[in-house]
Scaffold this motif. Structure first.
Motif, short mmCIF file in Angstrom:
data_model
loop_
_atom_site.label_atom_id
_atom_site.label_comp_id
_atom_site.label_asym_id
_atom_site.label_seq_id
_atom_site.Cartn_x
_atom_site.Cartn_y
_atom_site.Cartn_z
N THR A 168 58.55 24.81 11.71
CA THR A 168 59.13 24.04 12.80
C THR A 168 60.48 23.50 12.36
O THR A 168 60.66 23.16 11.19
CB THR A 168 58.21 22.87 13.20
OG1 THR A 168 58.80 22.14 14.28
CG2 THR A 168 57.95 21.93 12.06
N SER A 169 61.43 23.46 13.28
CA SER A 169 62.78 23.01 12.94
C SER A 169 62.78 21.56 12.53
O SER A 169 62.13 20.72 13.14
CB SER A 169 63.71 23.21 14.14
OG SER A 169 63.87 24.57 14.42
N THR A 171 65.56 18.36 10.71
CA THR A 171 66.94 17.88 10.87
C THR A 171 67.78 18.15 9.64
O THR A 171 68.94 17.77 9.59
CB THR A 171 66.92 16.37 11.15
OG1 THR A 171 66.32 15.71 10.02
CG2 THR A 171 66.15 16.05 12.40
N ASP A 397 61.83 10.61 17.17
CA ASP A 397 62.13 10.53 18.60
C ASP A 397 62.36 9.08 19.02
O ASP A 397 61.81 8.15 18.44
CB ASP A 397 60.98 11.12 19.42
CG ASP A 397 60.96 12.64 19.38
OD1 ASP A 397 61.97 13.23 18.98
OD2 ASP A 397 59.94 13.23 19.76
N ARG A 412 65.97 12.49 21.51
CA ARG A 412 65.50 13.09 20.28
C ARG A 412 66.40 12.69 19.13
O ARG A 412 67.49 12.14 19.31
CB ARG A 412 65.49 14.62 20.41
CG ARG A 412 64.39 15.13 21.32
CD ARG A 412 64.61 16.58 21.66
NE ARG A 412 65.84 16.77 22.41
CZ ARG A 412 65.94 16.56 23.72
NH1 ARG A 412 64.89 16.17 24.42
NH2 ARG A 412 67.09 16.74 24.34
N ILE A 416 69.02 17.23 16.15
CA ILE A 416 68.25 18.32 16.76
C ILE A 416 68.86 18.66 18.11
O ILE A 416 69.21 17.79 18.89
CB ILE A 416 66.78 17.92 16.94
CG1 ILE A 416 66.04 18.07 15.61
CG2 ILE A 416 66.09 18.78 17.98
CD1 ILE A 416 65.82 19.49 15.16
N ARG A 418 67.95 20.62 21.54
CA ARG A 418 66.77 21.14 22.24
C ARG A 418 67.26 22.00 23.41
O ARG A 418 67.70 21.49 24.42
CB ARG A 418 65.86 20.03 22.73
CG ARG A 418 64.53 20.56 23.26
CD ARG A 418 63.55 19.43 23.49
NE ARG A 418 62.29 19.90 24.01
CZ ARG A 418 61.27 20.35 23.28
NH1 ARG A 418 61.39 20.39 21.98
NH2 ARG A 418 60.16 20.75 23.84
N ASN A 423 63.45 23.65 19.59
CA ASN A 423 64.10 22.70 18.70
C ASN A 423 64.97 23.47 17.71
O ASN A 423 64.47 24.32 16.97
CB ASN A 423 63.06 21.87 17.94
CG ASN A 423 62.39 20.85 18.83
OD1 ASN A 423 63.01 20.33 19.74
ND2 ASN A 423 61.13 20.57 18.56
#
Length: 543
Positions: A168-169, A171, A397, A412, A416, A418, A423
């Motif tokens: 998952t992406s 930061t 978030d 967010r 990131i 979106r 993401n």
């Protein structure tokens, strides 16, 4: 075998409802593997899974190993996943849009011992393997299996066993590998089935249609595992087809559908069709519908869109949904936490007053805060513990709590992007673009987009010697996008490029992205911004 694994849940469903359809793929997919669509009963699915399980077992695969699977939204994804899960092998779902740099990173970081792909992508994965620096066999979904290079553990898999390593992406650059257990998947499925209210699920009655990708948590857990627990049917599209959406909903008998924010906007823009209400849909479930379109959508189509909030990391440990009336369409309401605890805090983790935006932090309970969350980031215990500081998971978030206890999503994490539900870590694109010979400095930021929510925008300082004029700027910008398209998933490539003489920096020479956003504003209104969104086209899934 009990239902301690996802395969165990499937086998229990097959025993209870062998003739019921567990998987439907409508003909709209228009793929050679399903020209007339596919419908598999639980009994038929179990037979395929058992056959594949026997093949993996004979080749020495078992508990404690990992296998990467790039199998798109095809039946093969579910068959291979459950066959491997039955043996205790964890799967590493691969985004089919990944290209060379991303594939190499995932194969290397995950420590997988085998990669299984649709035939058309075997060559792409094989080309990425040499940079991994170790031997890694790659096979097609129906090819003979090579012998496992390492022995499996002798013990049987259970609830705590790793079911998947899902990337998952984040930061801070490359995607992070989230370790997800069998218990995690079962927990998400049970949460979904038990949530009730406007999103009530009836045992043995539901047919859930989703265009979302199986390599994401939503389709794997919220859709598929939930339907197994409810003894329902998963209607899996290859992707979102607006032109055939309502006919697919009607013809498949769907009772629920899942969406991402961009989908309601597209459906609202379709011409009015007198048959668009001729269906059995009770509710849509998703996130990030445009607030301005939420009420018009429900008024036109006649059922609620239930907005929810979750992360791959939070699983069923802390998932929030606006499933209890009033669900307040158009206000970004994500409902009241149920079965978990949530707070809105400042930078020092101090609670902020109701009605004040702040950072959302969550946990299951004080006694067992990490219950049903992910098990941690693979090879990154420091980040795991940083995000779990103080016994609360820090989501990144921004949200707000109302006096009545409802929570509202605000924004967010600033790093990131979106785009259409994906993401995207800006730093990952920065890392690729800065290697282009025409780039001296680059900062990737989010730009507003009327359809996709946000679009990728690259602010670039050209390398010394690059001649500047409008025609050459556009040619250079195009080469930057092509550079990214060859190395990253298409949606990560810049849709806008803005050349700058210099980038704003702090006293420590860190790029001030907040200043860039103020400078760039809406690129559609900036004559200097080069619009290259037309270059970002999703490749057709392999036949």
């Amino acid at each position: 075998m009990t239902d301690a694994t996802v395969f165990g849940i499937f086998r229990a469903a097959a025993a209870e409802a062998p003739a019921r359809e567990f998987l439907v793929i409508p003909p709209s997919a228009s793929r050679p593997y399903a020209p007339d669509g596919i419908a598999l009963s639980y009994a038929e699915g179990l037979a395929r899974i058992e056959e594949k399980r026997a093949a993996y077992a004979a080749a020495g695969y078992g508990h404690g190993q990992r296998v990467a699977i790039l199998l798109e939204n095809r039946p093969d994804f579910l068959v291979h996943w459950l066959a491997l899960n039955a043996l205790g092998v964890s799967v590493v779902p691969v985004n089919p849009y990944y290209r060379s740099a991303e594939l190499t990173y995932l194969l290397d970081h995950s420590d997988c011992i085998l990669a299984v792909a649709v035939p058309e992508r075997v060559g792409d994965i094989e080309a990425a393997v040499p940079a991994v620096g170790r031997s890694l066999p790659v096979v097609g979904a129906d090819d003979p299996l090579p012998e496992a290079p390492v022995p499996a553990q002798r013990d049987a898999p259970g609830p705590a066993s790793e079911c998947a390593l899902m990337y998952t992406s984040g930061t801070t650059g490359w995607p992070k590998g989230c370790i997800l257990s069998n218990e995690y998947y079962a927990g998400v499925g049970r949460w979904y089935v038990d949530q009730g209210g406007l999103a009530a699920v009836e045992h043995g009655q539901e047919r859930l249609l989703t265009p979302l990708p199986l390599f994401h948590m939503n389709a794997m857990a919220c859709s598929f595992v939930a339907m197994l627990i409810a003894r329902g049917t998963l209607i899996q599209l290859d992707r979102f087809h607006p032109s055939t959406w309502w006919s697919d909903v009607r013809d498949t008998g769907a009772t629920i559908f899942h969406y991402l924010g961009v989908m309601p906007a597209i459906l609202l823009n379709l011409p009015n069709d007198p048959t668009e209400r001729d269906n059995k849909i009770k509710f849509g479930f998703g996130a990030n519908v445009d607030p301005a379109q939420h009420v018009p959508f429900e008024a036109r189509f006649g059922f609620p869109l239930i907005e929810g909030w979750a992360m791959t990391e939070t699983g069923a440990g802390a998932t929030i949904a606006a499933n209890r009336p009033p669900h307040e369409p158009g206000k970004r309401c994500i409902g009241r936490p149920a079965g978990c605890e949530a707070r809105i805090v400042d930078d020092g983790d101090n609670d902020v007053p109701d009605g004040t935006p702040g950072s959302l932090i969550v946990r299951k309970s004080a006694d067992d805060p990490r219950c049903l969350f992910f098990s941690g980031y693979y090879k990154d215990e420091a980040t795991t513990e940083r995000d779990w500081r103080g016994g609360w998971f820090h989501t990144g978030d921004v949200a707000m709590r109302a006096p009545d206890g409802r929570f509202y999503f605000v924004d967010r994490d600033k790093n990131i992007i979106r785009r259409s539900g994906e993401n995207i870590a800006a730093l990952e694109i920065d890392t690729v673009l800065v290697k282009h010979p025409a780039v001296a400095q680059v900062a990737v930021i989010a730009a507003p987009d009327p359809v996709r929510g946000e679009e990728v925008m690259a602010c670039v300082v050209p390398a010394a010697g690059i001649v500047r004029d409008p025609a050459r700027d556009e040619a250079t910008a195009r080469s930057l996008v092509e550079w990214c398209l060859a190395r990253l998933a298409y949606y990560k490539a810049p849709g806008w490029v803005l050349f700058q003489d210099e980038l704003p920096v702090t006293a420590t020479n860190k790029i001030k992205k907040a200043d860039l956003k103020d400078l760039g504003g809406d690129p559609a209104e900036n004559p200097a911004a080069i619009d290259l969104r037309s270059m970002k086209k999703a490749p057709r899934p392999a036949n």
